[in-house]
Scaffold this motif. Structure first.
Motif, PDB file in Angstrom:
ATOM      1  N   ASP A  39       0.858  -1.193   0.000  1.00 35.35           N
ATOM      2  CA  ASP A  39       0.000   0.000   0.000  1.00 35.35           C
ATOM      3  C   ASP A  39       0.894   1.243   0.000  1.00 35.35           C
ATOM      4  O   ASP A  39       1.412   1.651   1.037  1.00 35.35           O
ATOM      5  N   GLU A  40       1.075   1.846  -1.165  1.00 37.48           N
ATOM      6  CA  GLU A  40       1.997   2.970  -1.296  1.00 37.48           C
ATOM      7  C   GLU A  40       1.532   4.195  -0.498  1.00 37.48           C
ATOM      8  O   GLU A  40       0.333   4.456  -0.376  1.00 37.48           O
ATOM      9  N   THR A  41       2.504   4.945   0.000  1.00 36.37           N
ATOM     10  CA  THR A  41       2.213   6.199   0.684  1.00 36.37           C
ATOM     11  C   THR A  41       2.035   7.305  -0.353  1.00 36.37           C
ATOM     12  O   THR A  41       2.782   7.374  -1.330  1.00 36.37           O
ATOM     13  N   ILE A  42       1.048   8.148  -0.144  1.00 31.18           N
ATOM     14  CA  ILE A  42       0.856   9.318  -0.993  1.00 31.18           C
ATOM     15  C   ILE A  42       1.595  10.471  -0.331  1.00 31.18           C
ATOM     16  O   ILE A  42       1.349  10.795   0.832  1.00 31.18           O
ATOM     17  N   GLU A  43       2.534  11.059  -1.075  1.00 32.82           N
ATOM     18  CA  GLU A  43       3.416  12.067  -0.510  1.00 32.82           C
ATOM     19  C   GLU A  43       3.208  13.426  -1.173  1.00 32.82           C
ATOM     20  O   GLU A  43       2.934  13.507  -2.370  1.00 32.82           O
ATOM     21  N   ILE A  44       3.355  14.463  -0.376  1.00 31.80           N
ATOM     22  CA  ILE A  44       3.233  15.827  -0.881  1.00 31.80           C
ATOM     23  C   ILE A  44       4.572  16.537  -0.703  1.00 31.80           C
ATOM     24  O   ILE A  44       5.299  16.289   0.257  1.00 31.80           O
ATOM     25  N   ALA A  45       4.908  17.374  -1.668  1.00 37.76           N
ATOM     26  CA  ALA A  45       6.124  18.190  -1.590  1.00 37.76           C
ATOM     27  C   ALA A  45       5.739  19.630  -1.909  1.00 37.76           C
ATOM     28  O   ALA A  45       5.055  19.888  -2.906  1.00 37.76           O
ATOM     29  N   LEU A  46       6.162  20.552  -1.067  1.00 41.21           N
ATOM     30  CA  LEU A  46       5.862  21.964  -1.266  1.00 41.21           C
ATOM     31  C   LEU A  46       7.166  22.757  -1.327  1.00 41.21           C
ATOM     32  O   LEU A  46       8.020  22.612  -0.451  1.00 41.21           O
ATOM     33  N   ASN A  47       7.320  23.554  -2.359  1.00 40.72           N
ATOM     34  CA  ASN A  47       8.445  24.481  -2.473  1.00 40.72           C
ATOM     35  C   ASN A  47       7.975  25.834  -1.965  1.00 40.72           C
ATOM     36  O   ASN A  47       7.045  26.424  -2.540  1.00 40.72           O
ATOM     37  N   LEU A  48       8.610  26.318  -0.921  1.00 40.45           N
ATOM     38  CA  LEU A  48       8.193  27.574  -0.300  1.00 40.45           C
ATOM     39  C   LEU A  48       9.201  28.692  -0.562  1.00 40.45           C
ATOM     40  O   LEU A  48      10.402  28.446  -0.694  1.00 40.45           O
ATOM     41  N   GLY A  49       8.684  29.887  -0.608  1.00 40.91           N
ATOM     42  CA  GLY A  49       9.528  31.058  -0.813  1.00 40.91           C
ATOM     43  C   GLY A  49      10.124  31.545   0.486  1.00 40.91           C
ATOM     44  O   GLY A  49       9.854  32.673   0.928  1.00 40.91           O
ATOM     45  N   VAL A  50      10.917  30.683   1.134  1.00 41.70           N
ATOM     46  CA  VAL A  50      11.564  31.043   2.396  1.00 41.70           C
ATOM     47  C   VAL A  50      13.020  30.580   2.370  1.00 41.70           C
ATOM     48  O   VAL A  50      13.391  29.692   1.600  1.00 41.70           O
ATOM     49  N   ASP A  51      13.809  31.166   3.234  1.00 37.82           N
ATOM     50  CA  ASP A  51      15.196  30.750   3.427  1.00 37.82           C
ATOM     51  C   ASP A  51      15.330  30.365   4.895  1.00 37.82           C
ATOM     52  O   ASP A  51      15.517  31.226   5.765  1.00 37.82           O
ATOM     53  N   PRO A  52      15.210  29.066   5.210  1.00 36.66           N
ATOM     54  CA  PRO A  52      15.201  28.630   6.610  1.00 36.66           C
ATOM     55  C   PRO A  52      16.499  28.859   7.366  1.00 36.66           C
ATOM     56  O   PRO A  52      16.566  28.609   8.565  1.00 36.66           O
ATOM     57  N   ARG A  53      17.529  29.348   6.674  1.00 37.26           N
ATOM     58  CA  ARG A  53      18.759  29.715   7.382  1.00 37.26           C
ATOM     59  C   ARG A  53      18.521  30.916   8.288  1.00 37.26           C
ATOM     60  O   ARG A  53      19.295  31.168   9.221  1.00 37.26           O
ATOM     61  N   HIS A  54      17.453  31.676   7.985  1.00 36.61           N
ATOM     62  CA  HIS A  54      17.085  32.831   8.808  1.00 36.61           C
ATOM     63  C   HIS A  54      15.963  32.413   9.765  1.00 36.61           C
ATOM     64  O   HIS A  54      14.964  31.832   9.343  1.00 36.61           O
ATOM     65  N   ALA A  55      16.144  32.712  11.035  1.00 37.54           N
ATOM     66  CA  ALA A  55      15.190  32.295  12.061  1.00 37.54           C
ATOM     67  C   ALA A  55      13.769  32.789  11.785  1.00 37.54           C
ATOM     68  O   ALA A  55      12.791  32.094  12.086  1.00 37.54           O
ATOM     69  N   ASP A  56      13.652  33.982  11.174  1.00 42.02           N
ATOM     70  CA  ASP A  56      12.317  34.534  10.940  1.00 42.02           C
ATOM     71  C   ASP A  56      11.667  33.985   9.667  1.00 42.02           C
ATOM     72  O   ASP A  56      10.607  34.448   9.249  1.00 42.02           O
ATOM     73  N   GLN A  57      12.309  32.970   9.048  1.00 36.73           N
ATOM     74  CA  GLN A  57      11.728  32.341   7.866  1.00 36.73           C
ATOM     75  C   GLN A  57      11.579  30.827   8.048  1.00 36.73           C
ATOM     76  O   GLN A  57      11.350  30.100   7.082  1.00 36.73           O
ATOM     77  N   MET A  58      11.708  30.369   9.282  1.00 35.98           N
ATOM     78  CA  MET A  58      11.534  28.950   9.564  1.00 35.98           C
ATOM     79  C   MET A  58      10.050  28.588   9.548  1.00 35.98           C
ATOM     80  O   MET A  58       9.214  29.333  10.064  1.00 35.98           O
ATOM     81  N   VAL A  59       9.733  27.475   8.923  1.00 33.87           N
ATOM     82  CA  VAL A  59       8.358  26.972   8.877  1.00 33.87           C
ATOM     83  C   VAL A  59       8.340  25.619   9.572  1.00 33.87           C
ATOM     84  O   VAL A  59       8.989  24.669   9.129  1.00 33.87           O
TER      85      VAL A  59
END
Length: 231
Positions: A39-59
């Motif tokens: 039973d395969e897993t259905i996976e989602i991938a989202l490309n976000l307009g953030v740079d997680p290297r900066h604390a105020d852009q962490m999701v």
């Protein structure tokens, strides 16, 4: 192996790589191509307009999907006394304190989610180098450091999904199984994307939700028209 190659080649032939599918169309295509023996897993991938290297852009956050993930989740709880008994009764797979610390510190981690009561964090904090890289470190913001161990165990078992953006600004998650009916997968996708949107950090600038795609474990990815996801 050759048979698997032919199956995957046929699956790719059914997907228009340049098309942005509606959510309903994408789910139909992915389910039709999930033909493995498991039973395969259905996976989602989202490309976000953030740079997680900066604390105020962490999701980062957590969402309990309406229909769960279809995955059996093994839960470990660091607790003592009454809280340990509550965790056991709630269905936790592993419950302990110092003995659990020794097992984990020695490399034994037969669990998918780790929960701790606040009084245990002095001990659990010493496992940061072991649990952290695996995304298992208890965190109060994710509800995994709590006195309400019953609810935390229930949520983990019910299909709660934790998410955290990777260095490249991408979030991956499993949102169901190929055996789920299409309506349930659609609802799970919408709930997950809604959680990502609500977790938009203050430092994000420009387009936040840039690309979204769905795939199954052994199948090709399908690009989604994000306008058909958010309703």
């Amino acid at each position: 192996m050759a048979r698997e190659g032919k199956r995957l080649k046929a699956a790719y032939a059914e997907v228009n790589r340049d098309k942005f599918y509606t959510l309903a169309e994408a789910v139909t295509v992915i389910k039709s191509n999930a033909k493995s023996k498991f039973d395969e897993t259905i996976e989602i991938a989202l490309n976000l307009g953030v740079d997680p290297r900066h604390a105020d852009q962490m999701v980062r956050g957590v969402i309990e999907l309406p229909h769960g993930t279809g995955k059996t989740v093994r839960v470990a709880v660091f607790a003592k006394g009454d809280k340990a008994e509550e965790a056991k009764k709630a269905g936790a797979d592993i419950v302990g304190a110092e003995e659990l610390f020794e097992a984990v510190n020695g490399g034994t981690m037969d669990f998918d989610r780790c929960i701790a009561t606040p009084d245990m964090m002095g001990l659990v904090g010493r496992l940061g180098k072991v649990l952290g890289p695996r995304g298992l470190m208890p965190n109060p913001k994710l509800g995994t450091v709590t006195t309400n161990v019953v609810e935390a165990v229930r949520a983990a078992k019910a299909g709660q999904v934790q998410f955290r953006v990777e260095k490249a600004g991408i979030i991956h998650a499993g949102i169901g199984k190929a055996s789920f009916d299409e309506a349930k997968l659609v609802e799970n996708v919408r709930a997950f994307v809604d959680a990502i949107i609500k977790a938009k950090p203050q430092g994000a600038k420009g387009t936040y939700l840039k690309k979204v795609s769905l795939s199954s474990t052994m199948g090709p990815g399908v690009k989604l028209d994000s306008g058909t996801i958010v309703v």
